[in-house]
Design a protein around this motif. Structure first.
Motif, PDB file in Angstrom:
ATOM      1  N   ASN A 210      46.045 -15.048  34.103  1.00  0.00           N
ATOM      2  CA  ASN A 210      45.287 -15.574  32.969  1.00  0.00           C
ATOM      3  C   ASN A 210      46.161 -15.523  31.732  1.00  0.00           C
TER       4      ASN A 210
ATOM      5  N   GLN B  62      44.941 -20.752  33.579  1.00  0.00           N
ATOM      6  CA  GLN B  62      44.846 -19.718  34.595  1.00  0.00           C
ATOM      7  C   GLN B  62      45.204 -20.322  35.932  1.00  0.00           C
TER       8      GLN B  62
ATOM      9  N   THR C  16      46.590 -13.142  24.900  1.00  0.00           N
ATOM     10  CA  THR C  16      46.594 -12.165  25.995  1.00  0.00           C
ATOM     11  C   THR C  16      47.320 -12.720  27.212  1.00  0.00           C
TER      12      THR C  16
ATOM     13  N   THR D 196      47.326 -11.653  31.312  1.00  0.00           N
ATOM     14  CA  THR D 196      46.784 -10.754  32.333  1.00  0.00           C
ATOM     15  C   THR D 196      47.225 -11.226  33.706  1.00  0.00           C
ATOM     16  N   ILE D 197      47.679 -10.279  34.512  1.00  0.00           N
ATOM     17  CA  ILE D 197      48.002 -10.593  35.907  1.00  0.00           C
ATOM     18  C   ILE D 197      47.183  -9.670  36.781  1.00  0.00           C
TER      19      ILE D 197
ATOM     20  N   ASP E  18      44.527  -7.340  37.609  1.00  0.00           N
ATOM     21  CA  ASP E  18      43.680  -6.543  36.718  1.00  0.00           C
ATOM     22  C   ASP E  18      44.493  -5.962  35.566  1.00  0.00           C
ATOM     23  N   GLN E  19      45.795  -6.263  35.554  1.00  0.00           N
ATOM     24  CA  GLN E  19      46.673  -5.597  34.606  1.00  0.00           C
ATOM     25  C   GLN E  19      46.882  -6.436  33.345  1.00  0.00           C
ATOM     26  N   VAL E  20      46.562  -5.839  32.199  1.00  0.00           N
ATOM     27  CA  VAL E  20      46.801  -6.520  30.932  1.00  0.00           C
ATOM     28  C   VAL E  20      48.251  -6.248  30.532  1.00  0.00           C
ATOM     29  N   LEU E  21      49.065  -7.305  30.462  1.00  0.00           N
ATOM     30  CA  LEU E  21      50.471  -7.127  30.111  1.00  0.00           C
ATOM     31  C   LEU E  21      50.680  -7.254  28.613  1.00  0.00           C
TER      32      LEU E  21
ATOM     33  N   ASP F  70      48.264  -7.877  24.923  1.00  0.00           N
ATOM     34  CA  ASP F  70      47.038  -8.168  24.198  1.00  0.00           C
ATOM     35  C   ASP F  70      47.306  -7.865  22.726  1.00  0.00           C
TER      36      ASP F  70
ATOM     37  N   ARG G  78      56.845  -4.635  33.740  1.00  0.00           N
ATOM     38  CA  ARG G  78      55.871  -5.666  34.090  1.00  0.00           C
ATOM     39  C   ARG G  78      55.894  -6.009  35.569  1.00  0.00           C
TER      40      ARG G  78
END
Lengths: 374, 229
Positions: free
Chosen positions: A8, A25, A58, A60-61, A63-66, A68, A80
């Protein structure tokens, strides 16, 4: 079953007078970023890799927010776990091929699975290169090593920045099957930057179209390729519908192969693939001619009954006609014919595709994937 | 045979000790300075660059005298050193090393900076995407790639330190056994009556040491370059 979007992205970045603004996405498989040079493709994957930082948004890959911007999360590139294959390979000149391949392992706590090492070495055909120095490799070999090096870091996502751009067409043809191998045998999702539509059609499932730093369209490659409004971006000379087809039968006597797609059959010169194999092919718009009545006694083997969806004049002498025959098809004919045959949107018409037009050259655009059923 | 006299051995040992300590200080600081000059952009960078290169353009006597003013018992830094650590570097071999190090510093910085600027930062980016933190990028990618420049800088700085004369004699004087390095010993012999033979012997020794260093560095850098090519 619909897969949850895996990646995303919603980011903005302004540098000097160039603003990159991307929101999209995508799930697994290969997602192609397509656009002209300067459209922001490389900037975009630099931002995803963490080598560059967006101003806002933001990333996101899974569930991980890389990244924000609001909660000030910005994971360093080395944390990452995103592989990056650069346009120029960027192999470490002071290390041999094997040390290049294993470079990332010294930062990974778990031991390398020897089966995985063997698999990647085999998929990329690297065995005989292991003890060589990067300077002694050809361009294609370098790129294969670079791909292997990124994969052996066991990334959760692989970025590829025009990995074939610096190679001549013979080298490209040599590497494409390797990338197809990766797509079909590894689970790692790939974001693939390219400005060559034939690569995109052959490799990608999903496409993100970029122009002047913004996402213009995103979706399945087949869907985007049949949109006439995107034609200026997808390329005039590339014009043609993309079909997902399956090998139905081979005709040994006449040296032909029969392909099936959505209740239709398409006959093309023989291709050496097993029956049942799925592939994607493009029918160039200039190879499709139209007739208002059902052609009888014609040399053309492929005649499809279709409905006119859209007529798009190019402003000069030609028109592109988008047809629906259960699958999209695009024909390019003269404006004179459109007027003389009185073609209108909604009309039923017969489209003819010469089997002989689908020669080896257009078959070069065919992906030889065997889709996994899940 | 060419047997060395205790006087000569003493001078050689002292010279190597002084040059060695000078290098030890120069190497990390030179690397840092080269990094800052090659990679950072900040206000006053050209001033810093100028200050680092000053010993290259100033007469060595000026540098020696400045050191004397700063590090002498009455000098600002000298007094502080004496009061806090009870250390004085003026008129000692450590002072000679400081003088030699400062004179050699710009040569070290120049060659490291040159090779740093030749390093493709794209390779460093690639290393980061492969999981290397900036520290590890430096150790595993940057350092190996600048090794030739590092080596050249070290040899140049070593040679410069061995040959240091003006700043040394001004700052720490010419004390046999303490600050009388090879060039200073040679100078003393040329001033003494009947010193010709002794002076000539020191000349030969200097030439041999210098040549050996150059040949060794040449061989080493050829090996490194072969690895990088």
């Amino acid at each position: 079953m619909q897969q949850k979007p895996y990646i995303n992205i919603d980011i903005k970045r302004k540098r000097d007078d160039f603003t990159l603004s991307a929101k999209f996405q995508t799930k697994g498989g290969i997602t192609a970023f397509f656009g002209r040079s300067g459209s922001g493709k490389t900037s975009l994957i630099d931002l995803i890799s963490g080598l560059d930082t967006p101003d806002s948004g933001t990333i996101t890959i899974g569930d991980q927010v890389l990244f924000d911007a609001e909660s000030r999360i910005n994971i360093a590139p080395e944390k990452r776990n995103i592989g990056y294959v650069f346009q120029e390979g960027r192999l470490f000149p002071h290390l041999n091929v094997k040390s290049n391949l294993l470079y990332a392992r010294r930062f990974i706590n778990t031991a390398l699975d020897p089966v995985m090492f063997k698999t990647i070495i085999n998929l990329l055909g690297l065995e005989h290169l292991l003890n060589r120095r990067p300077s002694t490799l050809s361009g294609g070999e370098k790129q294969r090593v670079a791909i292997g090096r990124a994969l052996l870091a066991e990334p959760q996502l692989l970025l590829m920045d025009e990995p074939l751009a610096s190679l001549d067409s013979a080298r490209k043809a040599e590497i494409l099957p390797f990338i197809e191998n990766l797509r079909d045998h590894l689970k790692t999702p790939i974001l693939y930057v390219s400005h060559a539509m034939d690569e995109v059609i052959r490799l990608a499932d999903t496409m993100v179209l970029l122009d002047h730093g913004s996402v213009v369209a995103q979706g399945e490659v087949e869907d985007l390729m049949s949109r006439l409004d995107l034609r200026p971006l997808t390329g005039r000379y590339e014009a043609g519908a993309v079909l997902s087809v399956q090998i139905a039968a081979h005709d040994k006597e006449y040296g032909l192969t029969e392909l099936s797609f959505s209740d239709h059959k398409l006959i093309i010169p023989h291709i050496d693939l097993p029956i049942g194999a799925h592939l994607r092919m493009r029918i160039r718009a200039r190879d499709v001619s139209l007739s208002t009545s059902k052609p009888i006694q014609t040399s053309v083997l492929n005649v499809f009954k279709a409905k006119i969806i859209e007529i798009a004049p190019d402003g000069r002498s030609q028109c592109e006609i988008l047809l629906d025959m259960g699958a999209p098809l695009i024909a390019r004919i003269t404006r004179k014919s459109v007027v003389e045959l009185n073609m209108k949107v909604g009309d039923t018409i017969y489209a003819m595709v010469k089997a002989a037009a689908i020669d080896r050259h257009s078959l070069g655009l065919v992906g030889t994937r065997v889709r996994q059923i899940n | 045979m060419f047997a060395l006299t205790p006087f000569e051995i003493g001078a050689i040992q002292l010279s190597l000790k002084v040059a060695g300590l000078a290098l030890l200080g120069c190497l990390p600081m030179g690397l840092l300075a080269a990094w800052v000059l090659a990679r950072c952009d900040f206000y006053g960078k050209s001033l810093l660059n100028g200050v680092i290169h000053l010993p290259l353009v100033l007469p060595p006597v000026v540098v020696g005298y400045l050191l004397l003013v700063l590090f002498g018992k009455q000098g600002a830094l000298g007094r502080w050193l004496w009061e806090t650590f009870e250390v004085s570097i003026a008129f000692s071999w450590k002072g000679a090393a400081v003088a030699a190090g400062i004179m050699a510093f710009p040569l070290m910085v120049r060659s490291i900076r040159l090779s740093l600027e030749l390093v493709d930062t794209g390779l460093e980016d690639a290393a980061r995407t492969l999981g290397a933190s900036p520290k590890w990028v430096f150790i595993t990618v940057t350092l190996p790639l600048i090794l030739p420049g590092l080596l050249t800088g070290t040899i140049l700085a070593f040679a410069r330190s061995l040959g240091e004369f003006g700043a040394t004699i001004t700052f720490v004087s010419n004390i046999p056994g303490e600050t009388q390095t090879l060039p200073l010993a040679l100078y003393s012999l040329t001033q003494a009556p009947n010193g010709d033979v002794g002076a000539l012997r020191l000349v030969v020794i200097s030439v041999v040491i210098g040549l050996a260093a150059l040949i060794a560095s040449e061989a080493l850098s050829r090996r490194i370059n072969n690895r990088l090519r």
